[in-house]
Design a protein around this motif. Structure first.
Motif, short mmCIF file in Angstrom:
data_model
loop_
_atom_site.label_atom_id
_atom_site.label_comp_id
_atom_site.label_asym_id
_atom_site.label_seq_id
_atom_site.Cartn_x
_atom_site.Cartn_y
_atom_site.Cartn_z
N TYR A 1 0.81 -1.22 0.00
CA TYR A 1 0.00 0.00 0.00
C TYR A 1 0.85 1.27 0.00
CZ TYR A 1 -4.52 -2.29 0.53
OH TYR A 1 -5.66 -3.03 0.31
N SER A 2 2.15 1.12 0.05
CA SER A 2 3.01 2.30 -0.01
C SER A 2 3.15 2.77 -1.45
CB SER A 2 4.39 1.98 0.57
OG SER A 2 5.07 1.03 -0.26
N TYR B 1 -3.52 3.66 -2.07
CA TYR B 1 -3.07 4.56 -1.01
C TYR B 1 -4.22 5.42 -0.50
CZ TYR B 1 -0.23 7.78 1.68
OH TYR B 1 0.28 8.52 2.72
N ARG C 1 -6.68 3.38 1.66
CA ARG C 1 -6.22 3.00 3.00
C ARG C 1 -5.99 4.22 3.90
NH1 ARG C 1 -2.05 -1.64 4.74
NH2 ARG C 1 -4.02 -2.75 4.35
N TYR C 2 -5.38 5.25 3.38
CA TYR C 2 -4.93 6.34 4.23
C TYR C 2 -5.87 7.55 4.24
CZ TYR C 2 -0.72 3.60 4.65
OH TYR C 2 0.16 2.58 4.91
N LEU D 1 0.47 11.72 9.65
CA LEU D 1 -0.52 10.76 9.18
C LEU D 1 -0.09 10.06 7.89
CD1 LEU D 1 -3.72 12.95 9.71
CD2 LEU D 1 -2.83 11.18 11.24
N HIS D 2 0.84 10.67 7.17
CA HIS D 2 1.23 10.15 5.86
C HIS D 2 2.74 10.03 5.77
CE1 HIS D 2 -2.81 10.64 4.14
NE2 HIS D 2 -2.88 11.74 4.86
#
Length: 249
Positions: A39-40, A75, A78-79, A228-229
């Motif tokens: 997911y990165s 991304y 998920r984030y 957060l990121h």
């Protein structure tokens, strides 16, 4: 270990050093995924495109044109847990690879639509806080995705404070033409910079007629969001402020 498989005349799937890539003609990387952290964002251009968070930190709807290996949709899904993420992809063979790249199944927050993005957006089917244009094929950027008319339809599809984000090749001889089109459509509210670790140019265009950049406040916001990121948002601010240090087009 290196593994490469031809999927059609222009599309290749490659596995090398823990990274799975989708490539054009076996060379140009279209998308890449770190198998240890799927997911990165493995590529600098996709990291830089997430700079839209500086303009719209909490989008409710994100529209992405071009699926590739799904790095940006994954991304955002998920984030940005409050966001609905829709991706438009014209090539059914690319969509068929979704599980190769751990792309989630469609659900109430995530969906992939097989469609021509020009038709979809120009016929008024889209509405989003953020639109990301990252659609390339083996011949480069389709001309239909870079016209002034198409940019204008993207602007109309954005909410009042929305932002359009575009990935452009820095070596494209038409680069300056594309940016001038965007400036006309967005009344000069356009900022751009070279992406991290690449020659790609990432362009941000704001629909918000009252938006003005305060660089100090933007750096402060970037610092807060980095909690957060896993993104160098402060670095993106600095790049945008400095502007391109080379001739466009």
């Amino acid at each position: 270990m290196t593994f490469s498989a031809s999927l059609d005349n222009a599309l290749y799937l490659t596995l090398e050093d823990g990274c799975k890539s989708l490539r054009f003609d076996g060379h140009s990387i279209q998308s890449a995924m770190n198998l240890d952290d799927p997911y990165s964002l493995a590529l600098g251009y996709s990291q830089t495109m997430m700079g839209f968070l500086l303009f719209v930190p909490d989008p409710k709807r994100v529209l992405i044109v071009g699926l590739g290996g799904g790095s940006l949709p994954k991304y955002c899904y998920r984030y940005l847990p409050e966001s609905k993420v829709t991706t438009l992809e014209i090539n059914e063979e690319v969509i068929a690879l979704r599980h190769e790249f751990f792309i989630p199944d469609d659900n109430e927050r995530f969906r992939i639509i097989q469609t021509d993005a020009v038709d979809y957006i120009t016929h008024g089917h889209a509405e989003a806080d953020v639109i990301m244009l990252d659609a390339y094929d083996h011949e480069g950027l389709p001309a239909s995705l870079a016209t002034e008319s198409y940019y204008d339809h993207c602007r109309m599809a954005l909410t009042d404070k929305g932002v359009l984000v575009i990935n452009l090749w820095g070596t494209d001889p038409q680069l300056n033409i594309y940016i001038e089109r965007l400036k006309r459509v967005f009344n000069e509210r356009v900022w751009f910079c070279r992406a991290f670790n690449s020659y790609n140019v990432i362009v941000f265009a704001s629909k918000d007629e009252n938006f003005k950049i305060n660089w100090i406040k933007l750096l402060f916001s970037a610092s807060r969001m980095e909690a957060l990121h896993d993104l160098d948002l402060q670095g993106i601010v600095r790049r945008l402020r400095a502007g391109l240090q080379y001739s466009l087009g």
